[in-house]
Structure formats: C-alpha cells, structure tokens
Enzyme design. Structure first.
Site, short mmCIF file in Angstrom:
data_model
loop_
_atom_site.label_atom_id
_atom_site.label_comp_id
_atom_site.label_asym_id
_atom_site.label_seq_id
_atom_site.Cartn_x
_atom_site.Cartn_y
_atom_site.Cartn_z
N GLY A 173 -3.37 -6.35 5.90
CA GLY A 173 -4.51 -5.60 6.43
C GLY A 173 -5.27 -6.31 7.52
N THR A 178 1.14 -0.02 6.01
CA THR A 178 1.20 -0.96 4.90
C THR A 178 1.54 -2.33 5.49
OG1 THR A 178 2.27 -1.51 2.78
CG2 THR A 178 3.64 -0.45 4.43
N GLY A 179 1.05 -3.37 4.84
CA GLY A 179 1.31 -4.71 5.37
C GLY A 179 0.10 -5.59 5.19
N ARG A 203 -12.76 -8.59 -1.16
CA ARG A 203 -11.91 -8.49 0.04
C ARG A 203 -11.46 -7.04 0.23
NH1 ARG A 203 -6.36 -6.69 1.13
NH2 ARG A 203 -5.67 -7.74 3.02
N VAL A 204 -11.53 -6.59 1.47
CA VAL A 204 -11.09 -5.24 1.82
C VAL A 204 -10.09 -5.34 2.97
CG1 VAL A 204 -11.81 -2.97 2.69
CG2 VAL A 204 -13.30 -4.23 1.11
N GLY A 205 -8.97 -4.63 2.83
CA GLY A 205 -7.95 -4.64 3.88
C GLY A 205 -8.07 -3.41 4.77
N ASP A 206 -6.96 -3.04 5.38
CA ASP A 206 -6.96 -1.92 6.33
C ASP A 206 -6.96 -0.55 5.66
OD1 ASP A 206 -4.17 -2.59 5.52
OD2 ASP A 206 -3.72 -0.81 6.68
N THR A 229 0.84 -1.20 0.00
CA THR A 229 0.00 0.00 0.00
C THR A 229 0.87 1.25 0.00
OG1 THR A 229 -1.69 -1.14 1.29
CG2 THR A 229 -1.72 1.28 1.34
#
Length: 320
Positions: free
Chosen positions: A208, A205-206, A182-185, A154
């Site tokens: 999520g 970043t990483g 799918r949704v991350g952080d 990210t």
C-alpha cells in the site's frame, strides 16, 4: 454486457456468486458487495476479514472501501475491529454526503449504531500464525531483520452490470504484524480503487505504501477514459510507477492491478511473480488465471491448472 474481475484466486467463489446476480439483471453494487463478503467470511484466507492476520499487538484491524461509478460516491473504513463485513459498512458510508471515510473507534461506533454484525475476527488459526511469527522474529533478530509479512493480499474487484453501472470495492486485514493504526492503499480513493461508469473501474493489491505513491487505480481509469484498452492501461500504469520508484528510491514494492471498462473488456498487470486473478463475463465462465510479467513490462496470463487450484486450497488449509 456484464462482468467482474478480482485480485487473487481467493475471489473466484465470490465472483461466481456475483455473476449469478448480474446474469439476472442485478445491480453492480449488490453483486460486488456480495462477492467481497464471500471472501471476508472464509477463515482460511488470512489476508481478508475473518481469520485475517493480526497487527503487532495481535489485533485484527481491517480496511475496506466501496465506490459507485455512476454517482462517484465513496465509502471507506480503516483500522476497524470486531465487525464481520467491513465492505458492507463501507458501502453504507458511501450514501453519506460527509463523514464517508471513518477510521478505528469512529468507524466501529458508526457500524454499531447502524446495526452491523459484531464478530471477533481473530481466529485460533490466526493466533497460531502470530505466535509462529514471533518465534521466527526472535530467532532471526540477532542475525537479520525479518520482514513481518511478505504477503498482503487485498481482495479488490471491479464490476459492470447490464445497465452500464460500474463499481469498485476492496477489503483487507493489511500487513501481518503491522503497527497499530497502519492504513494502506485499500480504503484510499484513487490508490486502492476507483470507479467511473463512463470510463471504467480498477483495483489494486500489493504494498500500500508504494501503490499510494502513484494514485494508480485512478491513473488506470484515466487512461481507459482516454480510450486505452484495460490491459494496456494496467501495463502502462504499473510499468511507469515501478520504473519511477526504482529510479527515485532504488526499489519498488509489489504492485498488482485489475481493471474493466464499460464494454466489459478487462486487463491486469503486475511487477511480481505469482499474481493470480479471477474474472467472469457474459462470454466467460468464472476463471482463475496466473500472470507472467515479461521483461518489457507486458503481462501474459494462462488459466490455472486443476493441480494448481487444488494445491492452492491445500496450502491455505494446511496445519500450522
């Protein structure tokens, strides 16, 4: 005093452009949006925007967010497809009192109605990466499970302008071969980003799914608000979440954070090897640093060499 800090080497051209705006008295919102658009538009950065790696159905679904640290206004989009600059859509949504986080078809309808540029974000290069990965997964399916994608880079930024206004923003195409939807952080307030002009701004970043378990960007801003230096705040929050996840679950995913406070001081922390970041301030020209995490959780960094910088671009632009 002004400054910008961002995750990964890929952000340096963007913050260089943003720095020119800040130097001339520009707004932190304009500068951070411009800087992230620069990353979104470059097709060889395969984890953000145009050229981003697709989900398992070979669709590029993107997440992005924007936060104004003066008003605490937030805008975000998730799983949006076929629009050139999701960060700009997110910023536009930050002006809405309600409906400021939109997903998938709803986000696309809003973007279309507001006149944002439609664009097929799936490039031939991204398709080639997808087909290559399908072959690798088929070849290894019998012996071991191949992780879909070990990189989830990210672009996240924190920005301070001469008026003291702070902003945070993110943009990503997320995990390669992720499940549709799918949704991350990255578009989740407090996890992927947070900005409060009185305290500071941070971005992540990483992985999520693990970053969200600690609301880590908010935690860093909270610690800065208590007077902690951004470097100490980042190291403290990352070390605590990393330890907590390992204690409870036996492992912790990638956690990398950047932050800046209202004085223009900045910090960074990670639990992985190979994390890079880019920073610019009134006193420092745009610079890329490589981070080393010590056993005690403290992080040191050194300026990336010309050789490293050259190899970075060669690797990303190499034939597939």
């Amino acid at each position: 005093m002004w400054g910008m800090i961002a995750t990964w080497r890929m952000a340096v051209e963007g913050i260089t452009k943003g720095a020119q705006m800040l130097k001339n008295g520009g707004d932190a919102g304009d500068a951070i949006e411009s800087a992230i658009r620069e990353v979104e538009d470059f097709p060889y950065y395969k984890s953000v925007g145009y050229g981003g790696l697709p989900n398992e159905e070979m669709e590029v679904e993107m997440d992005a967010a924007f936060m104004d640290g003066n008003t605490l206004d937030i805008g975000a989009v998730a799983a949006i497809r076929d629009f050139a600059n999701p960060v700009s859509i997110a910023r536009r949504l930050s002006h809405e009192k309600v409906n400021s986080l939109l997903v998938a078809e709803g986000a696309e309808k809003f973007a279309h109605k507001e006149g944002f540029e439609r664009k097929n974000m799936l490039t031939d290069r991204a398709k080639a990466h997808y087909r290559k990965r399908i072959k690798e997964m088929s070849a290894q399916a019998a012996s071991q499970k191949l992780k879909p994608y070990s990189g989830h880079d990210t672009v996240g930024m924190a920005c301070l302008d001469m008026t003291g206004k702070m902003t945070a923003a993110t943009s990503t195409s997320g995990l390669f071969m992720k499940k549709k939807g799918r949704v991350g952080d990255s578009p989740i307030s407090g996890s992927g980003f947070y900005a409060d002009s009185k305290k500071g701004a941070a971005s992540a970043t990483g992985l999520g799914e693990d970053l969200m378990k600690g609301c880590i960007s908010y935690e860093i801003v909270r610690l800065m608000g208590e007077g902690m230096h951004p470097q100490k705040a980042c190291e403290t929050a990352v070390a605590r979440l990393d330890a907590e996840l390992k204690e409870r679950r036996g492992e912790a995913g990638d956690l990398s954070l950047i932050a800046m406070n209202p004085k223009g001081e900045w910090g960074v922390a990670t639990n992985i090897e190979g994390f890079s970041f880019a920073v610019v301030t009134e006193a420092l020209e745009p610079t890329v640093y490589l981070v080393t995490r010590q056993e005690d959780g403290l992080c040191t960094y050194e300026k990336a060499s010309d050789e490293w910088m050259e190899n970075y671009m060669k690797t990303r632009m190499a034939p597939i």
